[in-house]
Write a protein that holds these residues in place. Sequence first.
Motif, mmCIF file in Angstrom:
data_model
loop_
_atom_site.group_PDB
_atom_site.id
_atom_site.type_symbol
_atom_site.label_atom_id
_atom_site.label_comp_id
_atom_site.label_asym_id
_atom_site.label_seq_id
_atom_site.Cartn_x
_atom_site.Cartn_y
_atom_site.Cartn_z
ATOM 1 N N HIS A 14 54.563 -37.134 34.284
ATOM 2 C CA HIS A 14 53.876 -36.609 33.103
ATOM 3 C C HIS A 14 52.535 -36.061 33.593
ATOM 4 O O HIS A 14 51.838 -36.734 34.372
ATOM 5 C CB HIS A 14 53.627 -37.705 32.069
ATOM 6 C CG HIS A 14 54.876 -38.340 31.550
ATOM 7 N ND1 HIS A 14 55.686 -37.733 30.618
ATOM 8 C CD2 HIS A 14 55.453 -39.539 31.831
ATOM 9 C CE1 HIS A 14 56.705 -38.525 30.343
ATOM 10 N NE2 HIS A 14 56.596 -39.626 31.068
ATOM 11 N N ASN A 69 47.758 -38.370 33.555
ATOM 12 C CA ASN A 69 48.849 -38.166 34.503
ATOM 13 C C ASN A 69 49.559 -39.495 34.730
ATOM 14 O O ASN A 69 48.905 -40.540 34.835
ATOM 15 C CB ASN A 69 48.303 -37.648 35.833
ATOM 16 C CG ASN A 69 47.692 -36.276 35.701
ATOM 17 O OD1 ASN A 69 48.304 -35.363 35.171
ATOM 18 N ND2 ASN A 69 46.464 -36.126 36.172
ATOM 19 N N GLN A 70 50.887 -39.461 34.808
ATOM 20 C CA GLN A 70 51.650 -40.685 35.030
ATOM 21 C C GLN A 70 52.907 -40.345 35.815
ATOM 22 O O GLN A 70 53.595 -39.376 35.510
ATOM 23 C CB GLN A 70 52.023 -41.316 33.690
ATOM 24 C CG GLN A 70 52.822 -42.597 33.804
ATOM 25 C CD GLN A 70 53.010 -43.242 32.440
ATOM 26 O OE1 GLN A 70 52.067 -43.743 31.849
ATOM 27 N NE2 GLN A 70 54.225 -43.220 31.934
ATOM 28 N N GLU A 72 56.505 -42.105 36.990
ATOM 29 C CA GLU A 72 57.399 -43.238 36.751
ATOM 30 C C GLU A 72 58.488 -43.239 37.809
ATOM 31 O O GLU A 72 59.243 -42.271 37.934
ATOM 32 C CB GLU A 72 58.003 -43.166 35.348
ATOM 33 C CG GLU A 72 56.943 -43.314 34.265
ATOM 34 C CD GLU A 72 57.519 -43.333 32.858
ATOM 35 O OE1 GLU A 72 58.635 -43.870 32.663
ATOM 36 O OE2 GLU A 72 56.837 -42.815 31.955
ATOM 37 N N ARG A 88 55.059 -51.654 34.158
ATOM 38 C CA ARG A 88 54.154 -51.476 33.022
ATOM 39 C C ARG A 88 54.838 -50.679 31.926
ATOM 40 O O ARG A 88 55.760 -49.914 32.182
ATOM 41 C CB ARG A 88 52.909 -50.687 33.437
ATOM 42 C CG ARG A 88 52.086 -51.255 34.566
ATOM 43 C CD ARG A 88 51.010 -52.181 34.030
ATOM 44 N NE ARG A 88 50.134 -52.679 35.074
ATOM 45 C CZ ARG A 88 49.050 -52.054 35.515
ATOM 46 N NH1 ARG A 88 48.700 -50.891 35.017
ATOM 47 N NH2 ARG A 88 48.311 -52.609 36.455
ATOM 48 N N SER A 90 54.775 -47.527 29.465
ATOM 49 C CA SER A 90 54.259 -46.176 29.610
ATOM 50 C C SER A 90 52.885 -46.081 28.960
ATOM 51 O O SER A 90 52.654 -46.609 27.878
ATOM 52 C CB SER A 90 55.215 -45.180 28.937
ATOM 53 O OG SER A 90 54.749 -43.869 29.118
ATOM 54 N N GLY A 91 51.958 -45.449 29.666
ATOM 55 C CA GLY A 91 50.588 -45.315 29.175
ATOM 56 C C GLY A 91 49.643 -46.378 29.690
ATOM 57 O O GLY A 91 48.428 -46.199 29.669
ATOM 58 N N ILE A 93 48.238 -47.484 32.567
ATOM 59 C CA ILE A 93 48.113 -47.083 33.969
ATOM 60 C C ILE A 93 46.860 -47.607 34.655
ATOM 61 O O ILE A 93 46.713 -47.438 35.858
ATOM 62 C CB ILE A 93 48.173 -45.550 34.112
ATOM 63 C CG1 ILE A 93 47.036 -44.877 33.342
ATOM 64 C CG2 ILE A 93 49.534 -45.025 33.685
ATOM 65 C CD1 ILE A 93 46.876 -43.400 33.656
ATOM 66 N N SER A 96 46.896 -49.080 38.233
ATOM 67 C CA SER A 96 48.256 -48.952 38.769
ATOM 68 C C SER A 96 48.233 -48.195 40.095
ATOM 69 O O SER A 96 47.173 -47.896 40.637
ATOM 70 C CB SER A 96 49.160 -48.260 37.737
ATOM 71 O OG SER A 96 48.686 -46.964 37.446
ATOM 72 N N GLU A 114 45.316 -43.579 40.303
ATOM 73 C CA GLU A 114 46.132 -44.517 39.539
ATOM 74 C C GLU A 114 47.113 -43.693 38.713
ATOM 75 O O GLU A 114 46.965 -42.486 38.589
ATOM 76 C CB GLU A 114 45.271 -45.411 38.636
ATOM 77 C CG GLU A 114 44.507 -44.669 37.560
ATOM 78 C CD GLU A 114 43.611 -45.580 36.731
ATOM 79 O OE1 GLU A 114 43.404 -46.750 37.106
ATOM 80 O OE2 GLU A 114 43.126 -45.098 35.698
ATOM 81 N N GLY A 115 48.122 -44.359 38.184
ATOM 82 C CA GLY A 115 49.082 -43.651 37.341
ATOM 83 C C GLY A 115 50.527 -43.837 37.749
ATOM 84 O O GLY A 115 51.432 -43.393 37.057
ATOM 85 N N ILE A 117 53.735 -46.059 38.033
ATOM 86 C CA ILE A 117 54.294 -47.298 37.479
ATOM 87 C C ILE A 117 55.813 -47.298 37.611
ATOM 88 O O ILE A 117 56.436 -46.253 37.797
ATOM 89 C CB ILE A 117 53.927 -47.491 35.987
ATOM 90 C CG1 ILE A 117 54.563 -46.393 35.115
ATOM 91 C CG2 ILE A 117 52.423 -47.564 35.791
ATOM 92 C CD1 ILE A 117 54.493 -46.678 33.610
#
Length: 190
Positions: A14, A69-70, A72, A88, A90-91, A93, A96, A114-115, A117
């Motif tokens: 994301h 930003n994430q 997965e 975790r 979602s969201g 972060i 992380s 970070e971000g 997960i």
Amino acid sequence: MKEVIVETSARHIHLTDEAVETLFGKGYALTNKKNLSQPGQFACAEKLEIVGAKGVIKASILGPTRKANQVELSLTDARTIGVNAPIRESGDIKGSGACKLRNPENGAEIELTEGVIAAKRHIHLDTKTAEEIGVKDKQIVSVKISSERTTIFGDVVIRVSDSFAPAMHIDTDESNAACAFGEVKGLIII
């Protein structure tokens, strides 16, 4: 108990608007390749490389853009490329894992401090369906998937919003463990 569609959520990314512009150019808009089961969500035609200490893997971007930003990953993906990916929702972060994201087409990169997960398994429900089942947002349930390897997943988080369509999401490691291939349903155990 209630039945729910179980979907495998493969590795994905994301991005924020700012990250999209850094990686693809000013004014760039992500290309909707395929709508997903959750209303308004889509898989993009664009892919990025996720760079860790031990390797690189490619992943799809999901749209639309988000506030943070994430990345997965499954725990297998994370170990393979040498990144930390705490389990975790979602969201969530903060603190992380970190990685680099690289556009293989133009070489543009961003560093995420970070971000990263491994998404906690969860069930999306709209308010009406949650009330019918008798569950609330953030409630923890179990889900039984009957297959060649019948599996009961515990610690499944219920997520309720009127913008959701009913579906459970598990990652590729969990899907493989349960032989949850193709069209799969699970039984919610309260």
